[in-house]
Design an enzyme around this catalytic site. Structure first.
Site, PDB file in Angstrom:
ATOM      1  N   PRO A  90       9.447 -22.805  23.754  1.00 59.34           N
ATOM      2  CG  PRO A  90      11.451 -23.923  24.193  1.00 59.34           C
ATOM      3  CD  PRO A  90       9.992 -24.150  23.985  1.00 59.34           C
ATOM      4  CD  GLU A 117      16.000 -33.478  24.352  1.00 58.96           C
ATOM      5  OE1 GLU A 117      16.723 -32.683  23.737  1.00 58.96           O
ATOM      6  OE2 GLU A 117      16.018 -33.594  25.597  1.00 58.96           O
ATOM      7  NE  ARG A 155      -0.059  -7.541  38.990  1.00 59.63           N
ATOM      8  CZ  ARG A 155      -0.230  -6.436  38.268  1.00 59.63           C
ATOM      9  NH1 ARG A 155      -0.447  -6.508  36.979  1.00 59.63           N
ATOM     10  NH2 ARG A 155      -0.184  -5.250  38.841  1.00 59.63           N
ATOM     11  CG  ASP A 170       1.915  -2.636  36.796  1.00 60.60           C
ATOM     12  OD1 ASP A 170       2.414  -2.661  35.656  1.00 60.60           O
ATOM     13  OD2 ASP A 170       1.047  -3.415  37.189  1.00 60.60           O
TER      14      ASP A 170
END
Ligand code: 9D3
Length: 249
Positions: A90, A117, A155, A170
């Site tokens: 994170p 944690e 991809r 895209d």
């Protein structure tokens, strides 16, 4: 490309790896994913890979040693090769298409999925070369983020998508959201396909699609427009859109 994934939940990857474009890329030899169970590098008979935090506090911390041993095993006998060692975290830089394109140029990636944690800071200090987050929400671990990275990168590998233009043309690669698309039938439960798409007038269709893409991006993701080099035509269309939106109040 070879991707080594270090995880305590290798079974989470089985559906993902056995499906659709990822499955085909592996069968065609464009992608090789090697799942490494971090517990195989645990020291004690309980195969623990976490321990209590020095200094006290809640939760458990992932130990440094099993991760070091696993990576050293992966690199043994591979010469001077130093692949990126990426910690899913994170606290990492938020994953964007530009980073997917950068990673797709690598021959080899090592992805570490954290849990508990946190992770012993010495892993960041002396093992990891970059940290990636997939966005500002709290997940239970780094496995889904690792799959997101593998998916976005695969991809982009040569030959993985049938149409070589498809991967880069895209919306995020182009910087705009996509225009609305329709297929048969022309009329569905009273909902009609826009007339212009049935005319066969390719120049008119091109302009309509460009306008739709610009309008969607302007309404939903104005932050994307800020980073773009717009053509004169785009600027004219946007001025029109802004004028009409102003009239709507
Ligand atoms: C209770 C621990 N949290 C304190 C605020 C920190 C925390 C550690 C580990 C929160 C979540 C996680 C598990 N998530 C990931 O490992 C993770 C993640 C994410 O949660 N969101 C977006 N990207 C990522 S990449 C790895």
């Amino acid at each position: 490309m070879r991707v080594d994934v270090l995880t305590i939940f290798p079974e989470m990857f089985s559906g993902f790896l056995a499906t659709s474009i990822i499955k085909r890329a592996r069968e065609q030899g464009q992608l090789a994913v090697n799942l490494v169970d971090i517990r195989n590098y645990a020291r004690n008979k309980h195969r623990n890979v976490d321990d209590y935090p020095f200094g006290g506090g809640p939760g458990m911390v992932m130990m440094a040693e099993p991760l070091f041993l696993a990576v050293e095993d992966l690199l043994a006998g591979r010469g001077r090769e130093r692949p990126p060692i990426i910690l899913m975290s994170p606290q990492g830089a938020v994953f964007k298409q530009a980073l997917a394109e950068e990673l797709a140029e690598q021959e080899h990636l090592i992805l570490i999925c954290g849990h508990y944690e946190g992770i012993d800071e010495r892993v960041r200090q002396a093992l990891v070369t970059r940290e990636i987050s997939i966005g500002d929400y709290v997940l239970t671990g780094g496995e889904l983020p690792a799959m997101v990275i593998i998916d976005a990168v695969t991809r982009l590998l040569p030959g993985v998508l049938g149409d070589p233009a498809g991967a880069r043309e895209d919306s995020f690669a182009m910087g705009l959201l996509e225009y609305p698309q329709y297929t048969r039938p022309r009329s569905f439960r009273g909902l009609e396909v826009p007339e212009v798409l049935l005319t066969g007038n390719h120049e008119q269709i091109r302009r309509w699609r460009r306008r739709q893409a610009l309008e969607r991006t302007w309404r939903r993701r104005p932050d994307l427009l800020a980073g773009l080099q717009l053509t004169r035509e785009d600027q004219e269309i946007l001025a029109e859109i802004a004028g009409q939106a102003g009239d709507e109040g």
